[in-house]
Design a protein around this motif. Structure first.
Motif, mmCIF file in Angstrom:
data_model
loop_
_atom_site.group_PDB
_atom_site.id
_atom_site.type_symbol
_atom_site.label_atom_id
_atom_site.label_comp_id
_atom_site.label_asym_id
_atom_site.label_seq_id
_atom_site.Cartn_x
_atom_site.Cartn_y
_atom_site.Cartn_z
ATOM 1 N N ARG A 192 -2.891 9.803 -8.615
ATOM 2 C CA ARG A 192 -1.862 8.819 -8.293
ATOM 3 C C ARG A 192 -0.864 8.691 -9.430
ATOM 4 O O ARG A 192 -1.213 8.860 -10.602
ATOM 5 C CB ARG A 192 -2.509 7.453 -8.014
ATOM 6 N N SER A 239 -0.932 7.515 4.205
ATOM 7 C CA SER A 239 -1.178 6.710 5.399
ATOM 8 C C SER A 239 0.163 6.222 5.939
ATOM 9 O O SER A 239 1.078 5.917 5.172
ATOM 10 C CB SER A 239 -2.069 5.505 5.082
ATOM 11 N N ASP A 291 1.584 2.987 4.541
ATOM 12 C CA ASP A 291 2.257 2.971 3.243
ATOM 13 C C ASP A 291 3.688 3.491 3.298
ATOM 14 O O ASP A 291 4.417 3.379 2.319
ATOM 15 C CB ASP A 291 1.484 3.843 2.235
ATOM 16 N N SER A 331 1.824 -4.462 -1.814
ATOM 17 C CA SER A 331 0.533 -5.113 -2.046
ATOM 18 C C SER A 331 -0.624 -4.119 -2.142
ATOM 19 O O SER A 331 -1.644 -4.419 -2.759
ATOM 20 C CB SER A 331 0.242 -6.126 -0.933
ATOM 21 N N GLN A 332 -0.453 -2.941 -1.547
ATOM 22 C CA GLN A 332 -1.532 -1.956 -1.558
ATOM 23 C C GLN A 332 -1.100 -0.703 -2.330
ATOM 24 O O GLN A 332 -1.333 0.429 -1.900
ATOM 25 C CB GLN A 332 -1.946 -1.603 -0.130
ATOM 26 N N TRP A 333 -0.477 -0.926 -3.489
ATOM 27 C CA TRP A 333 -0.026 0.180 -4.336
ATOM 28 C C TRP A 333 -1.200 1.026 -4.829
ATOM 29 O O TRP A 333 -1.038 2.177 -5.205
ATOM 30 C CB TRP A 333 0.739 -0.384 -5.535
ATOM 31 N N TRP A 334 -2.400 0.455 -4.802
ATOM 32 C CA TRP A 334 -3.594 1.118 -5.315
ATOM 33 C C TRP A 334 -4.171 2.119 -4.333
ATOM 34 O O TRP A 334 -5.066 2.891 -4.681
ATOM 35 C CB TRP A 334 -4.658 0.065 -5.629
ATOM 36 N N ARG A 335 -3.704 2.125 -3.087
ATOM 37 C CA ARG A 335 -4.267 3.023 -2.076
ATOM 38 C C ARG A 335 -4.067 4.484 -2.470
ATOM 39 O O ARG A 335 -2.984 4.883 -2.893
ATOM 40 C CB ARG A 335 -3.628 2.782 -0.711
ATOM 41 N N VAL A 360 3.378 -1.282 3.350
ATOM 42 C CA VAL A 360 2.591 -2.271 2.618
ATOM 43 C C VAL A 360 2.357 -1.851 1.167
ATOM 44 O O VAL A 360 1.423 -2.316 0.521
ATOM 45 C CB VAL A 360 1.235 -2.519 3.320
ATOM 46 N N SER A 361 3.197 -0.950 0.666
ATOM 47 C CA SER A 361 2.983 -0.431 -0.689
ATOM 48 C C SER A 361 3.188 -1.473 -1.773
ATOM 49 O O SER A 361 2.758 -1.280 -2.910
ATOM 50 C CB SER A 361 3.917 0.758 -0.949
ATOM 51 N N ARG A 412 5.402 7.602 1.358
ATOM 52 C CA ARG A 412 5.497 6.429 0.491
ATOM 53 C C ARG A 412 6.585 6.702 -0.555
ATOM 54 O O ARG A 412 6.453 7.585 -1.399
ATOM 55 C CB ARG A 412 4.158 6.178 -0.192
#
Length: 206
Positions: free
Chosen positions: A176, A107, A110, A99-103, A96-97, A132
């Motif tokens: 990050r 996990s 990702d 849409s959730q690149w900010w995580r 899901v990276s 990731r």
């Protein structure tokens, strides 16, 4: 731009201020890349797949009907990077990276792979699902890919020569590494980290 709703692809001509809309879909579209010859715009969208999984498309920079580049059902495909000669497209898949690149933090949600889609239609996996692995970037000779990975924990820039094994470039121990972009001559990569813009030496990692 989301000026018309969900998000479409536009081209702004700086010399004339002309703004041209290229896509007209109901779903949101993520701009990925511009081909080296300037003829094609690559983007990813989940508007036409099951469960809103992304597929990769390209549309002529002059306008027209978007055409699928990679549209595997049930598989998330995103962040397309066409090779300099246009014969191959690298992209990230799974996880899901997109849409959730900010995580922040590792996990299994990702975890993603990097694949090649060749002009012949054949696929080749070049980076395994062990973290990731996102934002592939080509060197000018089309033999090496840079990408961001957290396979060892912290997010860093890595490289892989096709047919070889991944090598770590930067040596960050925390934080990050976001939205990296490579110059056309392959000498510079820039990315966001800690609300600043960073540029590593691709040979030394400094």
């Amino acid at each position: 731009s989301t000026r018309t709703g969900g998000g479409d692809i536009y081209i702004l001509t700086l010399a004339t201020d002309e703004l041209k809309r290229l896509t007209f879909d109901d779903g949101s579209e993520q701009l990925d890349a511009w081909s080296r010859d300037g003829k094609w715009i690559y983007f990813s969208t989940g508007a036409h797949d099951v469960g809103r999984k992304n597929d990769i498309y390209r549309v002529s920079a002059d306008g027209g009907t978007p055409m699928p580049v990679s549209a595997d059902r049930f598989t998330n495909e995103f962040q397309a990077a066409p090779a300099p000669d246009g014969s191959t497209v690298a992209f990230s898949a799974r996880g899901v990276s997109d849409s959730q690149w900010w995580r922040h933090g590792h996990s299994h949600l990702d975890e993603s792979e990097i694949w090649l889609r060749k002009e012949t239609g054949a696929y080749e996996k070049v980076v395994e699902l062990n973290g990731r692995n996102v934002w592939p970037m080509w060197t000018p000779d089309g033999r090496t890919l840079y990408f961001m990975s957290d396979r060892t924990g912290p997010q860093n820039i890595w490289s892989i020569t096709l047919g070889g094994k991944p090598k770590q470039v930067t040596k960050f121990t925390d934080g990050r590494v976001l939205w990296p972009s490579i110059s056309y001559d392959g000498k510079s990569i820039v990315f966001e980290r800690d609300f600043k813009i960073w540029k590593p030496d691709t040979k030394t990692g400094e």
